[in-house]
Design a protein around this motif. Structure first.
Motif, PDB file in Angstrom:
ATOM      1  N   ARG A 197       0.837  -1.200   0.000  1.00 34.83           N
ATOM      2  CA  ARG A 197       0.000   0.000   0.000  1.00 34.83           C
ATOM      3  C   ARG A 197       0.871   1.248   0.000  1.00 34.83           C
ATOM      4  NH1 ARG A 197      -2.928  -2.095   4.618  1.00 34.83           N
ATOM      5  NH2 ARG A 197      -4.420  -3.620   3.846  1.00 34.83           N
ATOM      6  N   GLY A 198       0.594   2.140  -0.925  1.00 35.09           N
ATOM      7  CA  GLY A 198       1.262   3.447  -0.950  1.00 35.09           C
ATOM      8  C   GLY A 198       2.778   3.342  -1.073  1.00 35.09           C
ATOM      9  N   LEU A 199       3.255   2.402  -1.875  1.00 34.62           N
ATOM     10  CA  LEU A 199       4.718   2.221  -2.009  1.00 34.62           C
ATOM     11  C   LEU A 199       5.307   3.368  -2.838  1.00 34.62           C
ATOM     12  CD1 LEU A 199       7.032   0.153  -1.356  1.00 34.62           C
ATOM     13  CD2 LEU A 199       6.688  -0.719  -3.685  1.00 34.62           C
ATOM     14  N   ARG A 200       6.236   4.052  -2.211  1.00 33.00           N
ATOM     15  CA  ARG A 200       6.901   5.181  -2.883  1.00 33.00           C
ATOM     16  C   ARG A 200       8.389   4.924  -2.935  1.00 33.00           C
ATOM     17  NH1 ARG A 200       3.653   9.845  -3.067  1.00 33.00           N
ATOM     18  NH2 ARG A 200       1.639   9.344  -2.112  1.00 33.00           N
ATOM     19  N   VAL A 201       8.990   5.255  -4.081  1.00 37.12           N
ATOM     20  CA  VAL A 201      10.438   5.131  -4.232  1.00 37.12           C
ATOM     21  C   VAL A 201      10.964   6.405  -4.877  1.00 37.12           C
ATOM     22  CG1 VAL A 201      12.298   3.918  -5.467  1.00 37.12           C
ATOM     23  CG2 VAL A 201      10.443   2.600  -4.408  1.00 37.12           C
ATOM     24  N   VAL A 202      11.982   6.951  -4.248  1.00 37.87           N
ATOM     25  CA  VAL A 202      12.663   8.139  -4.790  1.00 37.87           C
ATOM     26  C   VAL A 202      14.131   7.755  -4.922  1.00 37.87           C
ATOM     27  CG1 VAL A 202      13.210  10.578  -4.428  1.00 37.87           C
ATOM     28  CG2 VAL A 202      11.046   9.639  -3.554  1.00 37.87           C
ATOM     29  N   ILE A 203      14.671   7.895  -6.147  1.00 30.27           N
ATOM     30  CA  ILE A 203      16.087   7.581  -6.358  1.00 30.27           C
ATOM     31  C   ILE A 203      16.769   8.815  -6.936  1.00 30.27           C
ATOM     32  CG2 ILE A 203      17.749   6.095  -7.556  1.00 30.27           C
ATOM     33  CD1 ILE A 203      15.623   3.918  -7.677  1.00 30.27           C
ATOM     34  N   GLY A 204      17.828   9.248  -6.264  1.00 28.11           N
ATOM     35  CA  GLY A 204      18.571  10.414  -6.749  1.00 28.11           C
ATOM     36  C   GLY A 204      17.683  11.631  -6.909  1.00 28.11           C
ATOM     37  N   GLY A 205      16.728  11.778  -6.013  1.00 30.96           N
ATOM     38  CA  GLY A 205      15.830  12.931  -6.070  1.00 30.96           C
ATOM     39  C   GLY A 205      14.695  12.762  -7.068  1.00 30.96           C
ATOM     40  N   GLY A 215      11.461  -2.486  -4.661  1.00 32.85           N
ATOM     41  CA  GLY A 215      10.949  -1.846  -3.438  1.00 32.85           C
ATOM     42  C   GLY A 215      10.412  -2.883  -2.460  1.00 32.85           C
ATOM     43  N   ILE A 216       9.671  -3.859  -2.975  1.00 30.92           N
ATOM     44  CA  ILE A 216       9.143  -4.920  -2.108  1.00 30.92           C
ATOM     45  C   ILE A 216      10.299  -5.641  -1.419  1.00 30.92           C
ATOM     46  CG2 ILE A 216       8.008  -7.196  -2.157  1.00 30.92           C
ATOM     47  CD1 ILE A 216       6.230  -6.036  -4.456  1.00 30.92           C
ATOM     48  N   LEU A 217      11.384  -5.832  -2.171  1.00 38.96           N
ATOM     49  CA  LEU A 217      12.525  -6.601  -1.657  1.00 38.96           C
ATOM     50  C   LEU A 217      13.521  -5.756  -0.861  1.00 38.96           C
ATOM     51  CD1 LEU A 217      13.023  -8.655  -4.888  1.00 38.96           C
ATOM     52  CD2 LEU A 217      12.736  -9.669  -2.622  1.00 38.96           C
ATOM     53  N   GLY A 218      13.265  -4.469  -0.750  1.00 39.51           N
ATOM     54  CA  GLY A 218      14.189  -3.608   0.003  1.00 39.51           C
ATOM     55  C   GLY A 218      15.490  -3.340  -0.732  1.00 39.51           C
ATOM     56  N   LEU A 219      15.480  -3.489  -2.046  1.00 34.54           N
ATOM     57  CA  LEU A 219      16.703  -3.243  -2.821  1.00 34.54           C
ATOM     58  C   LEU A 219      16.830  -1.782  -3.220  1.00 34.54           C
ATOM     59  CD1 LEU A 219      16.551  -6.485  -4.997  1.00 34.54           C
ATOM     60  CD2 LEU A 219      18.295  -5.936  -3.284  1.00 34.54           C
ATOM     61  N   VAL A 220      15.783  -0.998  -2.995  1.00 40.86           N
ATOM     62  CA  VAL A 220      15.841   0.463  -3.167  1.00 40.86           C
ATOM     63  C   VAL A 220      15.164   1.075  -1.937  1.00 40.86           C
ATOM     64  CG1 VAL A 220      15.878   0.526  -5.706  1.00 40.86           C
ATOM     65  CG2 VAL A 220      13.682   0.380  -4.506  1.00 40.86           C
ATOM     66  N   PRO A 221      15.547   2.311  -1.578  1.00 41.66           N
ATOM     67  CA  PRO A 221      14.888   2.936  -0.429  1.00 41.66           C
ATOM     68  C   PRO A 221      13.406   3.152  -0.725  1.00 41.66           C
ATOM     69  CG  PRO A 221      16.484   4.438  -1.482  1.00 41.66           C
ATOM     70  CD  PRO A 221      16.537   3.157  -2.228  1.00 41.66           C
ATOM     71  N   ARG A 222      12.536   2.799   0.212  1.00 34.78           N
ATOM     72  CA  ARG A 222      11.107   2.905  -0.055  1.00 34.78           C
ATOM     73  C   ARG A 222      10.354   3.275   1.202  1.00 34.78           C
ATOM     74  NH1 ARG A 222      13.079  -1.449   2.723  1.00 34.78           N
ATOM     75  NH2 ARG A 222      11.838  -3.344   2.557  1.00 34.78           N
ATOM     76  N   THR A 223       9.159   3.820   0.996  1.00 36.73           N
ATOM     77  CA  THR A 223       8.236   4.067   2.098  1.00 36.73           C
ATOM     78  C   THR A 223       6.873   3.499   1.693  1.00 36.73           C
ATOM     79  OG1 THR A 223       7.644   6.234   1.212  1.00 36.73           O
ATOM     80  CG2 THR A 223       9.405   6.181   2.876  1.00 36.73           C
ATOM     81  N   GLY A 224       6.002   3.405   2.670  1.00 38.58           N
ATOM     82  CA  GLY A 224       4.685   2.828   2.432  1.00 38.58           C
ATOM     83  C   GLY A 224       4.524   1.600   3.304  1.00 38.58           C
ATOM     84  N   SER A 225       3.743   0.649   2.829  1.00 38.43           N
ATOM     85  CA  SER A 225       3.490  -0.555   3.618  1.00 38.43           C
ATOM     86  C   SER A 225       3.610  -1.784   2.721  1.00 38.43           C
ATOM     87  CB  SER A 225       2.072  -0.473   4.209  1.00 38.43           C
ATOM     88  OG  SER A 225       1.719  -1.704   4.800  1.00 38.43           O
ATOM     89  N   VAL A 226       4.349  -2.781   3.209  1.00 40.60           N
ATOM     90  CA  VAL A 226       4.464  -4.061   2.490  1.00 40.60           C
ATOM     91  C   VAL A 226       4.190  -5.160   3.515  1.00 40.60           C
ATOM     92  CG1 VAL A 226       5.957  -5.608   1.170  1.00 40.60           C
ATOM     93  CG2 VAL A 226       6.212  -3.125   0.908  1.00 40.60           C
TER      94      VAL A 226
END
Ligand SMILES: Nc1ncnc2c1ncn2[C@@H]1O[C@H](COP(=O)(O)OP(=O)(O)OP(=O)(O)O)[C@@H](O)[C@H]1O
Length: 274
Positions: free
Chosen positions: A24-32, A65-76
């Motif tokens: 839910r609400g998975l957000r990923v920001v890479i390099g701004g 994002g699900i796997l934590g291989l990039v910085p993420r916020t939200g809920s998994v």
């Protein structure tokens, strides 16, 4: 005599199995750069769920994002447990197997060594019987360097690694990409068998494979969820498929010929031990 207590009818909704994975609400920001803007999806507790979308829609980033291989916020939520703050190794220990888009096999190591590296002793006896049943080719090529395998064989090795440890979810990112049609069918059959044992989240561009394998689908567009629902309903709706996936009748590479009906792979031959 006391009256027989009335049996409360079970509400129909409670008979539907809870999703295995709820994002839910998975957000990923890479390099701004904002890449995911709040992806929502569920992965069914059985069978294959397809993650679809045009190129650049955010499918691989969602998986990462699900796997934590990039910085993420939200809920998994994995089987009800919040995992969004867990590191990748902790997610792997909780039973997520990953076959990445680039396959990630160790080219200089043999097939057997690649499989042995994927073993996790804490999971008990590795499921070589299942791997050999699904991929007899890997058994025959146990001593071959993985870098000399064909693309399809490397893909099978990548999937096989996810099956060794009794994982509760397999994520496969574009497993049929770049493969010849005959090999696509082989990989699809292997995934179909795998999904009988473990739920699969499948990133896939080949819609013939999606039609053959997936019951449920999620479509991303521009880093957001654009659609979720039964896969066959989407594929039967030409206008929705064109709008969401950018495919039409004149796109045989993606809509493809139907895959052959399921044929079980041959029983493993006792030619080599892994
Ligand atoms: N590490 C990164 N740094 C900057 N931008 C990125 C990075 N990874 C992905 N992107 C961008 O994010 C967007 C989504 O990429 P992603 O690979 O998740 O899409 P996709 O749906 O998997 O695409 P494809 O089907 O082409 O593999 C693209 O515009 C991509 O260029």
């Amino acid at each position: 005599m006391s009256p027989i207590p009335a049996v409360n009818p079970v509400p129909a909704a409670s008979l539907v199995p809870a999703p295995l994975l709820t994002v839910r609400g998975l957000r990923v920001v890479i390099g701004g750069r904002h890449i995911l803007h709040g992806v929502d999806l569920t992965v069914a507790a059985t069978g294959t769920t397809a993650l679809l979308g045009r190129n650049g829609a955010g499918k691989t980033t969602t998986v990462r994002g699900i796997l934590g291989l990039v910085p993420r916020t939200g809920s998994v939520l994995l089987a009800g447990e919040e995992t969004v703050r867990l590191a990748t190794h902790a997610l792997v220990r909780r039973g997520i197997g990953y076959a990445p888009e680039d396959r990630g096999v160790f080219a200089a190591l043999t097939v057997a060594e690649n499989l042995r590296l994927a073993e996790r002793p804490e999971c008990g006896e590795p499921a070589y019987d299942l791997v050999h049943e699904l991929f007899p080719e890997l058994r025959r090529r146990a001593r071959q360097a993985a870098g000399t395998l064909s693309g399809g064989q490397q893909q099978m090795l990548a999937i096989a690694r996810t099956l060794l440890n009794g994982n509760r979810l397999i994520i496969a990112d574009e497993p049929t990409k770049g493969l010849a049609p005959k090999v696509v069918s082989e990989v699809a059959r292997a995934l179909e068998r795998a999904a009988e044992a473990v739920p699969v989240l499948l990133v896939e561009q080949n819609l013939a494979v999606v039609r053959h394998l997936a019951r449920h689908c999620v479509v991303l567009a521009g880093g957001r969820t654009a659609h979720q629902g039964p896969a066959l309903d989407l594929l039967a709706d030409a206008e929705a498929a064109r709008r969401l996936l950018g495919v039409g009748r004149g796109d045989p590479a993606r809509t493809g010929p139907p895959l052959p009906t399921t044929a079980r792979p041959a029983a493993p031959t006792p030619e080599a031990d892994i």
